[in-house]
Enzyme design. Structure first.
Site, PDB file in Angstrom:
ATOM      1  N   TYR A 139       0.863  -1.092  -0.140  1.00  0.00           N
ATOM      2  CA  TYR A 139       0.060   0.259  -0.068  1.00  0.00           C
ATOM      3  C   TYR A 139       0.908   1.257  -0.074  1.00  0.00           C
ATOM      4  O   TYR A 139       0.569   2.417  -0.399  1.00  0.00           O
ATOM      5  CB  TYR A 139      -0.856  -0.042   1.255  1.00  0.00           C
ATOM      6  CG  TYR A 139      -2.364  -0.606   1.133  1.00  0.00           C
ATOM      7  CD1 TYR A 139      -2.160  -2.115   0.690  1.00  0.00           C
ATOM      8  CD2 TYR A 139      -3.358   0.126   1.220  1.00  0.00           C
ATOM      9  CE1 TYR A 139      -3.610  -2.564   0.579  1.00  0.00           C
ATOM     10  CE2 TYR A 139      -4.501  -0.489   1.042  1.00  0.00           C
ATOM     11  CZ  TYR A 139      -4.840  -2.007   0.880  1.00  0.00           C
ATOM     12  OH  TYR A 139      -5.963  -2.571   0.711  1.00  0.00           O
ATOM     13  N   LYS A 185       2.800 -15.850   2.011  1.00  0.00           N
ATOM     14  CA  LYS A 185       2.978 -16.694   0.866  1.00  0.00           C
ATOM     15  C   LYS A 185       4.373 -16.869   0.791  1.00  0.00           C
ATOM     16  O   LYS A 185       5.109 -16.427  -0.185  1.00  0.00           O
ATOM     17  CB  LYS A 185       2.591 -15.667  -0.282  1.00  0.00           C
ATOM     18  CG  LYS A 185       2.456 -16.381  -1.889  1.00  0.00           C
ATOM     19  CD  LYS A 185       1.448 -17.312  -1.820  1.00  0.00           C
ATOM     20  CE  LYS A 185       1.342 -18.211  -3.376  1.00  0.00           C
ATOM     21  NZ  LYS A 185       0.655 -19.141  -3.320  1.00  0.00           N
ATOM     22  N   ASP A 241      -6.390  -7.073   4.074  1.00  0.00           N
ATOM     23  CA  ASP A 241      -7.432  -6.290   3.316  1.00  0.00           C
ATOM     24  C   ASP A 241      -8.459  -7.442   2.758  1.00  0.00           C
ATOM     25  O   ASP A 241      -9.636  -7.483   2.790  1.00  0.00           O
ATOM     26  CB  ASP A 241      -7.016  -5.535   2.287  1.00  0.00           C
ATOM     27  CG  ASP A 241      -8.106  -4.671   1.527  1.00  0.00           C
ATOM     28  OD1 ASP A 241      -8.989  -4.391   2.223  1.00  0.00           O
ATOM     29  OD2 ASP A 241      -8.083  -4.765   0.350  1.00  0.00           O
ATOM     30  N   ASP A 245     -12.549  -8.954   4.294  1.00  0.00           N
ATOM     31  CA  ASP A 245     -13.627  -9.041   3.434  1.00  0.00           C
ATOM     32  C   ASP A 245     -14.228 -10.572   3.192  1.00  0.00           C
ATOM     33  O   ASP A 245     -15.477 -10.704   3.666  1.00  0.00           O
ATOM     34  CB  ASP A 245     -13.395  -8.247   1.848  1.00  0.00           C
ATOM     35  CG  ASP A 245     -13.802  -6.901   2.078  1.00  0.00           C
ATOM     36  OD1 ASP A 245     -13.505  -6.300   2.972  1.00  0.00           O
ATOM     37  OD2 ASP A 245     -14.248  -6.346   0.787  1.00  0.00           O
TER      38      ASP A 245
HETATM   39  C1  IPM Z   1     -10.311  -1.202   3.882  1.00  0.00           C
HETATM   40  C2  IPM Z   1     -10.726  -0.527   2.762  1.00  0.00           C
HETATM   41  C3  IPM Z   1      -9.464   0.472   2.295  1.00  0.00           C
HETATM   42  C4  IPM Z   1      -7.984  -0.376   2.439  1.00  0.00           C
HETATM   43  C5  IPM Z   1      -9.585   1.062   0.760  1.00  0.00           C
HETATM   44  C6  IPM Z   1     -10.832   2.107   0.961  1.00  0.00           C
HETATM   45  C7  IPM Z   1      -8.312   2.147   0.576  1.00  0.00           C
HETATM   46  O1  IPM Z   1     -10.988  -1.574   1.647  1.00  0.00           O
HETATM   47  O2  IPM Z   1     -10.322  -0.190   5.085  1.00  0.00           O
HETATM   48  O3  IPM Z   1     -10.328  -2.134   3.990  1.00  0.00           O
HETATM   49  O4  IPM Z   1      -8.020  -1.132   1.094  1.00  0.00           O
HETATM   50  O5  IPM Z   1      -7.403  -0.579   3.237  1.00  0.00           O
HETATM   51 MN    MN Z   2     -10.902  -3.481   2.319  1.00  0.00          MN
END
Ligand code: IPM
Ligand code: MN
Length: 346
Positions: A139, A185, A241, A245
């Site tokens: 990032y 990984k 990340d 999700d």
């Molecule tokens: C999260 C979001 C952020 C990330 C984005 C919006 C930059 O997806 O907080 O997980 O990737 O960290």
């Molecule tokens: Mn995210």
């Protein structure tokens, strides 16, 4: 001196979520004698509209001066093309405040277990947290390049960055079921092999914690196939990340899950893991629980008021068991009805 809380109301559904969280904070505080002061600052799309950038100086200064930060959700179609993005503000605030550890819990509420796309029998005993490194890795790594014919991102981790996130993960594991899974990984990436070496260095300080290592592709299967295997997962920024999700699917709605972004100073930012849900905004439909749980985590970790946090969690569980739920979790209640019921159940 009352406890200072910076509130970032955000975009679309953000403000109504924040109002829901603050209403519960007010009720639980009045009941139990917790004193605090809220200072609101523009952030994200709202700030772009007001001053042309997502993280104005005054917002950052306010967050730096606060004891804890509550953020609802930012972003949306209004700012999606060109110019400044609300999301850039999020990356910037994480880095500026040194919030290097992102904690995302996956907890299954029994009352809504049938809302999950995963079978109830698979979800049994599922309760884990992902500890995601938040201010380094791909990032932020330099160099970066973005041309028409070639683009470059860099994954870089320095020893100190890995050591501090690994320590946070061991601490969580120690306070939970003493099981830490390092997700990486390492069969391909040098940074992953370095992480493993550092985990092995830190491990002797936590003899009670059992450690295992899993490749991210295998872990992404196991999160769905056998989620109860996990207690604490530690992983880098990008893997964290993606996996968080994926894990958020298990409880049945994104609208249930809060998160903590914490740094070395003890300061932390609390926010739902989902976005600003533009299509639900201003219709009294958004699930307020992720925000209310963010408030609860703030009381628990920043202000050490476990008693208040427990009361909020119990009130949420009771409200769900009474069938008062928003549409995303299978009910018909409006946001405002859920908030009133949770307050009543405190
Ligand atoms: C999260 C979001 C952020 C990330 C984005 C919006 C930059 O997806 O907080 O997980 O990737 O960290
Ligand atoms: Mn995210």
């Amino acid at each position: 001196m009352p406890n200072r809380i910076a509130a970032l109301y955000g975009d679309y559904s953000g403000p109504e979520m924040m109002r829901a969280g603050l209403a519960v904070l007010k009720a639980v505080s009045q009941k139990n004698g917790f004193e605090y002061q809220i200072e609101a600052y523009p952030f994200g799309g709202e700030a772009i509209d007001q001053v042309g950038e997502p993280l104005p100086e005054q917002t950052l200064a306010g967050c730096q001066a606060a004891d804890a930060i509550l953020l609802s959700a930012i972003g949306g179609p209004k700012w999606s093309v060109g110019g400044q993005s609300p999301e850039a503000g999020l990356l910037k605030i994480r880095q500026a405040l040194g919030l290097f550890a992102n904690i995302r819990p996956t907890h299954i509420d029994q009352a809504i277990i049938d809302q999950s796309p995963v079978k109830a029998s698979v979800l049994e005993n599922t309760d884990f947290v992902i500890v995601r490194e938040l201010t380094s890795g791909i990032y932020f790594g330099q160099p970066r390049e973005e041309e028409i014919d070639q683009a470059l991102d860099t994954t870089i981790y320095r020893r100190a960055e890995v050591e501090r996130i690994v320590r946070v993960a061991f601490e969580y594991a120690k306070g939970r079921q003493q099981h830490l899974t390092v997700v990486d990984k390492a069969n391909v990436l040098a940074t992953s092999r370095m992480w493993r070496a550092i985990v092995k260095e830190v491990q002797p300080a936590y003899p009670e914690v059992e450690v295992d290592y899993m490749y991210v592709d295998a872990a992404s299967m196991k999160i769905i196939a056998e989620p109860s295997f996990f207690d604490v997962i530690v992983t880098d920024n990008l893997f964290g990340d993606i996996l968080s999700d994926e894990a958020a699917v298990l409880p049945g709605s994104l609208g249930m899950i809060p998160s903590i972004s914490q740094g070395a100073s003890g300061k932390a930012l609390y926010e739902p893991i989902h976005g600003s849900a533009p299509t639900l905004a201003n219709q009294d439909r958004i699930n307020p629980i992720s925000m209310i749980r963010s408030v609860s985590l703030m009381l628990r970790y920043s202000f050490k008021r476990t008693d208040l946090a427990d009361q909020i969690e119990a009130a949420i569980a009771k409200t769900l068991s009474q069938g008062v739920m928003t549409a995303d979790i299978g009910g018909q209640a409006k946001t405002s009805e859920m908030v009133s019921k949770i307050i009543q159940n405190l």
